[in-house]
Design an enzyme around this catalytic site. Structure first.
Site, short mmCIF file in Angstrom:
data_model
loop_
_atom_site.label_atom_id
_atom_site.label_comp_id
_atom_site.label_asym_id
_atom_site.label_seq_id
_atom_site.Cartn_x
_atom_site.Cartn_y
_atom_site.Cartn_z
N TYR A 225 0.77 -1.33 0.04
CA TYR A 225 -0.03 0.00 -0.08
C TYR A 225 1.15 1.24 0.01
CZ TYR A 225 -2.61 3.99 1.96
OH TYR A 225 -3.11 5.08 2.10
N ASN B 117 -7.78 0.21 12.07
CA ASN B 117 -7.28 1.44 12.94
C ASN B 117 -7.70 1.52 14.20
OD1 ASN B 117 -7.35 2.72 9.58
ND2 ASN B 117 -5.42 2.39 10.73
N LEU B 118 -6.92 2.17 15.05
CA LEU B 118 -7.26 2.35 16.50
C LEU B 118 -8.54 2.94 16.89
CD1 LEU B 118 -6.17 1.81 19.53
CD2 LEU B 118 -4.95 4.13 19.22
N ARG C 106 1.50 8.20 17.93
CA ARG C 106 1.20 8.58 16.68
C ARG C 106 0.92 10.03 16.80
NH1 ARG C 106 2.95 4.25 16.18
NH2 ARG C 106 2.29 2.52 14.70
N ARG D 196 1.66 -5.94 16.92
CA ARG D 196 1.11 -6.31 15.66
C ARG D 196 2.21 -6.27 14.63
NH1 ARG D 196 -3.59 -2.18 13.14
NH2 ARG D 196 -1.52 -0.78 13.19
N GLY E 173 4.70 -5.49 11.71
CA GLY E 173 4.77 -4.45 10.73
C GLY E 173 4.55 -3.15 11.44
N ASP E 174 4.09 -3.08 12.80
CA ASP E 174 4.11 -1.74 13.22
C ASP E 174 5.44 -0.90 13.47
OD1 ASP E 174 1.15 -1.38 13.34
OD2 ASP E 174 1.12 -2.00 15.42
#
Ligand code: NAD
Ligand code: UD1
Length: 340
Positions: free
Chosen positions: A148, A199-200, A231, A293, A295-296
Site C-alpha cells: 500500500y 485502525n485504533l 502517533r 502487531r 509491521g507496526d
C-alpha cells in the site's frame, strides 16, 4: 474554483467536499462507491444546503474519466480515490498497484486531455516507515513497509515526473497525512470501516458502543513513555481545511510540485487515546494488552511547519474534539444500524 474530487464520497474526501462547498467552490465528485455509500452524497448536500453533482465511475475507466473531465472542465482536481487497506495490499498487490498507481496515471492523462493542470494528491506518512527522527520532516528517508505504502510513493513519483516534464503545465501539491481521525461535528459524515477495523480510533469507538468486547492494545513494551505506540492523530476536518488551502496555493502556483506533511506535531500514545475516549464516553473503554502487531512502527509524529508556513494553515482541533466528534458519529452509526 471548479474542483473535481475523486473519492469524494469517502472518509477524507467527503469532509473536504463539505469544506469546499462551504467556502463557495464548485464541486463535482467522481467516485465508484467501491468503499463508500451513495447516501453520503445526499448527506453532504443536506449539510451544506446545495446539490452535490457527481459521476459514478471507476477512475481506471480512462475514457469515461476523460469524458467526465472534458465535460466538467475543472480548474483543479483533488485526488483521494484509492484502495487503502494495508492487509489487503499484501494479499492483492496487483489490485493495489492498478487502483492506486494506474488510477493516478489514468487521472493525469484525463486531466491533460481536459486542459486541467492543478492537482492535490493524497499521500501518507506510512511512506516514511519507521522514522529516523521525530518529528518527521518531509526530507526524511522514504521506505514504505507495505505494498500500500509503495503504491502511494510510486504515485508521488509519477506526479513529480509529470510536473518536471519539459513544457508541462502541471502543478501539484502532495499531502502526506499522518493519522486521520474524528468525524464531522454534525455527526452526519464520518469513517465507515468495513468489518473489523484495522485502525485504533474506530476500534475504540466500536468497543465503547458495545460492539466489541475490548480494545486489543498491540504491545506495551515499546521504548515509549508508557510502552505503547505513539502517533500523530489529526482531526479529519483539519485535514479537509488544508486541502482548501492547498487549492489556494495552486491558484497562484509557480509550476512546481510541493510536498507537505499534514499532522498536528503533537504525539499521543495508544493508552492516552483510550483514556481520552473514556473521558468523553463517560465510562472506561475496556482494553487488554496483546502481542505487538507485525509491521507496526514504534512512533511517528509530524513536523508540520512547512505546511503551516506555505498553506497558512494549522491543525486546531484538540484531542477532546476528535473524541467527541468520533463518538457522536459512532452513536449515529449505531442508531442507523438499529433502524436498518
Ligand atoms: P476511503 O476508502 O474512505 O475513500 C476513498 C474513496 O475512493 C471511496 O469513496 C471509494 O469508493 C473511492 N474509490 C476507490 N477506488 C476508486 C476508483 N478506482 N475509482 C473511483 N473511486 C474509487 O479512504 P480515505 O480514508 O478517505 O482515504 C482517501 C485517500 O487518503 C486515499 O488516497 C488514501 O490512500 C489516503 N490516506 C488515507 C489515510 C487514512 O488513514 N484514512 C491516511 C493517509 C492517506
Ligand atoms: C496504519 C497502517 C498504515 C496506514 C494507517 C492509516 C499498519 C501496520 N499500518 O497505521 O500503513 O497508513 O494505518 O491510518 O496497519 N493499535 C492498537 N490496537 C488496535 C489498532 C491499533 O493497539 O486495534 C495501535 C497500533 O499498534 C499503533 C496505533 O494503535 O501503535 C495506531 O494504529 P493505526 O490506527 O492502525 O495506525 P498506524 O499503525 O499508524
Amino acid at each position: 474554483m471548479k474542483v473535481v474530487v475523486t473519492g469524494g464520497a469517502g472518509y477524507i474526501g467527503s469532509h473536504t467536499v463539505v469544506e469546499l462547498l462551504e467556502r463557495g467552490h464548485d464541486v463535482h465528485v467522481v467516485d465508484s462507491f467501491c468503499n463508500s455509500e451513495r447516501s453520503v452524497i445526499a448527506r453532504i448536500a443536506g449539510l451544506v444546503g446545495k446539490p452535490v453533482p457527481f459521476s459514478e465511475l471507476d477512475i481506471l475507466d480512462s475514457s469515461a474519466l476523460t469524458d467526465c473531465l472534458i465535460e466538467v472542465r475543472p480548474d483543479a482536481v483533488i485526488h483521494f480515490a484509492a484502495l487503502k487497506s494495508v492487509g489487503e495490499s499484501i494479499s492483492m498487490p496487483l489490485e493495489y498497484y492498478r487502483a492506486n498507481v494506474e488510477g493516478t496515471i489514468s487521472l493525469l492523462s484525463a486531466m491533460d486531455a481536459a486542459g486541467c493542470s492543478r492537482l492535490v494528491f493524497s499521500s501518507t506518512a506510512t511512506i516514511y516507515g519507521e522514522p529516523e527522527e521525530c518529528p518527521v520532516p518531509e526530507t526524511a528517508s522514504l521506505r514504505p513497509p507495505t505494498p500500500y505504502g509503495r503504491t502511494k510513493l510510486a504515485s508521488e513519483w509519477v506526479i513529480r515526473d509529470c510536473v518536471d516534464a519539459p513544457d508541462s503545465k502541471l502543478i501539484a501539491v502532495i499531502l502526506r497525512y499522518f493519522n486521520p481521525v474524528g468525524a464531522h461535528p454534525s455527526g452526519l459524515i464520518g469513517e465507515l470501516p468495513r468489518g473489523l477495523p484495522n485502525n485504533l480510533a474506530p476500534y475504540i469507538t466500536q468497543t465503547a458502543a458495545g460492539l466489541r468486547s475490548h480494545v486489543r492494545v498491540f504491545g506495551a513494551d515499546y521504548p515509549t513513555p508508557d510502552g505503547t505506540g505513539v502517533r500523530d492523530f489529526i482531526h479529519v476536518v483539519d485535514l479537509a481545511v488544508a486541502h482548501v488551502a492547498a487549492l489556494q496555493v495552486l491558484e497562484g502556483g509557480d509550476g512546481k510540485s510541493l510536498t507537505l506533511n499534514l499532522g498536528t506535531g503533537r504525539p499521543y500514545s495508544v493508552l492516552e487515546m483510550i483514556q481520552a475516549f473514556s473521558d468523553v464516553v463517560g465510562h472506561p473503554v475496556p482494553y487488554e494488552v496483546v502481542e505487538r502487531r507485525t509491521g507496526d512502527i514504534v512512533e511517528s509524529w509530524a513536523d508540520p511547519s512547512r505546511a503551516e508556513a506555505l498553506l497558512d494553515w494549522r491543525a486546531t482541533r484538540s484531542l477532546r474534539e476528535i473524541c467527541e466528534d468520533a463518538w457522536r458519529w459512532q452513536r449515529n452509526l449505531s442508531c442507523r444500524a438499529l433502524e436498518d
